[in-house]
Design an enzyme around this catalytic site. Structure first.
Site, PDB file in Angstrom:
ATOM      1  N   LEU A   1       0.850  -1.204   0.000  1.00 50.64           N
ATOM      2  CA  LEU A   1       0.000   0.000   0.000  1.00 50.64           C
ATOM      3  C   LEU A   1       0.884   1.251   0.000  1.00 50.64           C
ATOM      4  O   LEU A   1       0.778   2.102  -0.880  1.00 50.64           O
ATOM      5  CB  LEU A   1      -0.921  -0.010   1.232  1.00 50.64           C
ATOM      6  CG  LEU A   1      -1.806   1.213   1.441  1.00 50.64           C
ATOM      7  CD1 LEU A   1      -2.830   1.352   0.315  1.00 50.64           C
ATOM      8  CD2 LEU A   1      -2.559   1.138   2.786  1.00 50.64           C
TER       9      LEU A   1
ATOM     10  N   GLU B   1       1.489  -0.436   9.854  1.00 45.04           N
ATOM     11  CA  GLU B   1       0.031  -0.654   9.766  1.00 45.04           C
ATOM     12  C   GLU B   1      -0.747   0.510  10.403  1.00 45.04           C
ATOM     13  O   GLU B   1      -1.774   0.317  11.057  1.00 45.04           O
ATOM     14  CB  GLU B   1      -0.370  -2.019  10.321  1.00 45.04           C
ATOM     15  CG  GLU B   1       0.105  -3.115   9.382  1.00 45.04           C
ATOM     16  CD  GLU B   1      -0.448  -4.482   9.641  1.00 45.04           C
ATOM     17  OE1 GLU B   1      -1.620  -4.585  10.033  1.00 45.04           O
ATOM     18  OE2 GLU B   1       0.291  -5.460   9.430  1.00 45.04           O
TER      19      GLU B   1
HETATM   20  N1  CAA Z   1     -13.764   0.626   6.423  1.00 43.04           N
HETATM   21  C1  CAA Z   1     -14.420   0.887   5.260  1.00 43.04           C
HETATM   22  N2  CAA Z   1     -14.382   2.095   4.644  1.00 43.04           N
HETATM   23  C2  CAA Z   1     -13.648   3.070   5.239  1.00 43.04           C
HETATM   24  C3  CAA Z   1     -12.946   2.870   6.444  1.00 43.04           C
HETATM   25  C4  CAA Z   1     -13.030   1.588   7.043  1.00 43.04           C
HETATM   26  N3  CAA Z   1     -12.401   1.316   8.183  1.00 43.04           N
HETATM   27  N4  CAA Z   1     -12.314   4.004   6.786  1.00 43.04           N
HETATM   28  C5  CAA Z   1     -12.612   4.901   5.830  1.00 43.04           C
HETATM   29  N5  CAA Z   1     -13.415   4.335   4.897  1.00 43.04           N
HETATM   30  C6  CAA Z   1     -13.994   4.965   3.705  1.00 43.04           C
HETATM   31  C7  CAA Z   1     -14.834   6.167   4.119  1.00 43.04           C
HETATM   32  O1  CAA Z   1     -16.155   5.764   4.409  1.00 43.04           O
HETATM   33  C8  CAA Z   1     -14.760   7.022   2.878  1.00 43.04           C
HETATM   34  O2  CAA Z   1     -15.648   6.486   1.902  1.00 43.04           O
HETATM   35  P1  CAA Z   1     -16.434   7.438   0.837  1.00 43.04           P
HETATM   36  O3  CAA Z   1     -15.380   8.104   0.010  1.00 43.04           O
HETATM   37  O4  CAA Z   1     -17.277   6.482   0.075  1.00 43.04           O
HETATM   38  O5  CAA Z   1     -17.191   8.412   1.692  1.00 43.04           O
HETATM   39  C9  CAA Z   1     -13.344   6.802   2.379  1.00 43.04           C
HETATM   40  O6  CAA Z   1     -12.955   5.518   2.892  1.00 43.04           O
HETATM   41  C10 CAA Z   1     -12.360   7.861   2.823  1.00 43.04           C
HETATM   42  O7  CAA Z   1     -12.342   7.863   4.259  1.00 43.04           O
HETATM   43  P2  CAA Z   1     -11.611   9.001   5.122  1.00 43.04           P
HETATM   44  O8  CAA Z   1     -12.102  10.340   4.666  1.00 43.04           O
HETATM   45  O9  CAA Z   1     -11.745   8.639   6.557  1.00 43.04           O
HETATM   46  O10 CAA Z   1     -10.086   8.845   4.638  1.00 43.04           O
HETATM   47  P3  CAA Z   1      -8.810   9.669   5.005  1.00 43.04           P
HETATM   48  O11 CAA Z   1      -8.109  10.005   3.748  1.00 43.04           O
HETATM   49  O12 CAA Z   1      -9.155  10.772   5.964  1.00 43.04           O
HETATM   50  O13 CAA Z   1      -7.885   8.566   5.727  1.00 43.04           O
HETATM   51  C11 CAA Z   1      -6.863   7.363   7.552  1.00 43.04           C
HETATM   52  C12 CAA Z   1      -8.132   8.048   6.947  1.00 43.04           C
HETATM   53  C13 CAA Z   1      -7.449   6.662   8.775  1.00 43.04           C
HETATM   54  C14 CAA Z   1      -5.811   8.364   7.977  1.00 43.04           C
HETATM   55  C15 CAA Z   1      -6.278   6.338   6.553  1.00 43.04           C
HETATM   56  O14 CAA Z   1      -5.665   6.982   5.455  1.00 43.04           O
HETATM   57  C16 CAA Z   1      -5.248   5.434   7.216  1.00 43.04           C
HETATM   58  O15 CAA Z   1      -5.618   4.445   7.870  1.00 43.04           O
HETATM   59  N6  CAA Z   1      -3.950   5.753   7.042  1.00 43.04           N
HETATM   60  C17 CAA Z   1      -2.865   4.882   7.526  1.00 43.04           C
HETATM   61  C18 CAA Z   1      -2.490   3.908   6.447  1.00 43.04           C
HETATM   62  C19 CAA Z   1      -1.749   2.733   6.996  1.00 43.04           C
HETATM   63  O16 CAA Z   1      -2.124   2.151   8.013  1.00 43.04           O
HETATM   64  N7  CAA Z   1      -0.696   2.352   6.286  1.00 43.04           N
HETATM   65  C20 CAA Z   1       0.120   1.244   6.649  1.00 43.04           C
HETATM   66  C21 CAA Z   1       0.290   0.300   5.484  1.00 43.04           C
HETATM   67  S1  CAA Z   1       0.652  -1.342   5.859  1.00 43.04           S
HETATM   68  C22 CAA Z   1       2.217  -1.387   6.442  1.00 43.04           C
HETATM   69  O17 CAA Z   1       2.496  -0.748   7.398  1.00 43.04           O
HETATM   70  C23 CAA Z   1       3.239  -2.246   5.775  1.00 43.04           C
HETATM   71  C24 CAA Z   1       3.579  -3.533   6.363  1.00 43.04           C
HETATM   72  O18 CAA Z   1       4.178  -4.299   5.665  1.00 43.04           O
HETATM   73  C25 CAA Z   1       3.337  -4.000   7.739  1.00 43.04           C
END
Ligand code: CAA
Length: 424
Positions: free
Chosen positions: A124, A364
């Site tokens: 991602l 994550e």
């Molecule tokens: N379930 C379903 N849909 C969801 C949701 C959920 N939990 N959270 C948000 N959505 C949907 C919303 O309903 C919205 O939908 P619509 O456009 O249809 O209205 C859309 O997604 C956008 O939602 P937000 O406005 O809340 O989104 P945002 O841009 O403000 O982001 C955030 C929110 C929580 C900051 C998110 O971007 C996030 O979780 N960021 C962190 C990413 C992350 O965890 N990255 C790590 C990657 S994995 C990793 O670390 C690698 C590894 O190898 C271990």
């Protein structure tokens, strides 16, 4: 562990504990030093039947839940945090398929993983898209029966070792809410290349790499759900399911460090007595154990909420990740403290726990992002609690919100907008 675990939960715990104690613990320091993928450990995990614990039986798995996954991750992490994530990240890669894949995709991608024949990685993040997961730049452009991928992904845990990659890319740059899609890419596809291999502070036995795509043609049937634009939703639903796994990794690390500290405190003598007889050390151990137990129970509650698809999943999942990983950092640091100068040395097992714990507060979703998710859920919940306003005294100040002033302000606003007021 508390008595509410089922026979099935305990069976997975015992199997994972056996692998952890017999195979993982004796090899943990070696692979930490080498920074190499521990294939012999991966084989032992597969041989113990742990590869598909969380995958439903109809896709070749054991039909356990996220609760069983978390129990196994905790046991493995207790012996080595790197092995814990090596195992947990295989679940992370499969969750998008489980939440968004077609029946055919589930059969095709999940079966070999459940059998332990293939490994998977989750792609991602990018160099400039971390917490802001919606701002991806890698693209997947439709060309007949293919998608053509270009761009780079960052922080691919298991990358290089994995055979299958769940990759998130932009399929509709003009769309705001349906901009990205998840697509399954198999190792060896022309145009797919492993880039930089990271040199890490902790979790050193599991590779973290960059992935590069240069005109990489992937069959369109590999686009998750075969409907473009669902990428962000699939990613968020995946993280809701996967964050308890990181939290379980943190609990395992904290438990493992606590156990070493307990044993060492009983063995190490100063001032003519074991240091475990000193109240300050006792207080530290008691606080450490209490926090680990609280974290474990929150992880189990969140994992069960995931398995039961409860509406509070996002909040609980973020809460357990936040609390357990902060606990792991505190407990592992205190364990090093109890070991004193020896704890800081590489030939002692404890400093590795502290190094391994640090990343759990970051990946994550950083713990700042977890707080954001929890806070957003609380704001929503507060809308259903408005009746409580009746019990909160209202302050009235003359000239600000007394009835005459409110009436005057309403009239002034109405005059400005040229509409009648309720009082006119
Ligand atoms: N379930 C379903 N849909 C969801 C949701 C959920 N939990 N959270 C948000 N959505 C949907 C919303 O309903 C919205 O939908 P619509 O456009 O249809 O209205 C859309 O997604 C956008 O939602 P937000 O406005 O809340 O989104 P945002 O841009 O403000 O982001 C955030 C929110 C929580 C900051 C998110 O971007 C996030 O979780 N960021 C962190 C990413 C992350 O965890 N990255 C790590 C990657 S994995 C990793 O670390 C690698 C590894 O190898 C271990």
């Amino acid at each position: 562990m508390p008595g509410f675990l089922t026979e099935q939960n305990l069976m997975w715990r015992d199997r994972a504990r056996t692998v952890a104690e017999k195979v993982v613990r004796p090899l943990a320091a070696k692979y930490d030093r080498l920074q190499e993928y521990p294939w012999e450990i991966k084989e032992a995990i597969a041989k113990a039947g742990l590869s598909g614990v969380w995958i439903p039986e109809e896709y070749g798995g054991s039909g356990g839940g996220v609760i069983d996954l978390c129990i196994c991750v905790e046991e493995l992490s207790r012996a080595c945090g790197g092995v814990g994530v090596l195992y947990a990240v295989n679940a992370l890669g499969t969750f998008p398929v489980l939440v968004g894949g077609t029946e055919e995709q589930k059969q095709r991608f999940l079966r070999p993983i459940a059998k332990g024949e293939k490994l998977i990685s989750f792609g991602l993040s990018e160099k400039f898209a971390g917490s802001d997961a919606a701002s991806l730049r890698a693209t997947a452009v439709r060309d007949g029966d293919f998608y053509v991928l270009n761009g780079e992904k960052k922080w691919n845990t298991n990358g290089g070792a994995a055979d299958i990659y769940t990759v998130f890319a932009v399929t509709d740059p003009a769309s705001k809410s349906r901009r990205t899609s998840a697509i399954m890419v198999e190792k060896g596809t022309p145009g797919f290349r492993i880039g930089k291999i990271e040199d890490k502070m902790g979790i050193r036995c599991v590779p973290v790499v960059e992935i590069h795509f240069e005109n990489c043609r992937v069959p369109a049937k590999n686009l998750l759900g075969e409907v473009p634009g669902m990428g962000f939703k699939h990613a968020m639903m995946t993280l809701d399911k996967a964050r308890p796994g990181v939290a379980a990794q943190a609990v395992g690390l904290a438990q493992g460090a606590l156990e070493y500290a307990m044993v060492y405190a009983g063995y190490r003598e100063q001032f003519g007595a074991p240091i475990s007889s000193f109240q300050m050390i006792q207080g530290m151990l008691a606080d450490m154990a209490t926090k680990v137990e609280a974290a474990r129970n929150l992880v189990h509650v969140a994992a069960l909420a995931v398995d039961r698809a409860e509406p509070s999943v996002s909040k609980l999942s973020a809460m357990c990740k936040l609390f357990a990983t902060d606990t792991a950092m505190e407990v592992t640091t205190n364990a090093v403290q109890i070991f004193g100068g020896y704890g800081y040395m590489r030939d002692y097992p404890i400093e590795k726990y502290m190094r391994d714990a640090k990343i759990t507060q970051i990946y994550e979703g950083t713990n700042q992002v977890q707080r954001m998710v929890v806070a957003r859920a609380l704001v929503k919940e507060s809308l259903g609690l408005k009746h409580l306003l009746d019990f909160i005294p209202k302050e009235i100040q003359k000239g600000v919100n007394d009835p005459e002033t409110l009436k005057r302000l309403a009239e002034e606003t109405a005059n400005a907008l040229d509409v009648p007021t309720h009082n006119s």
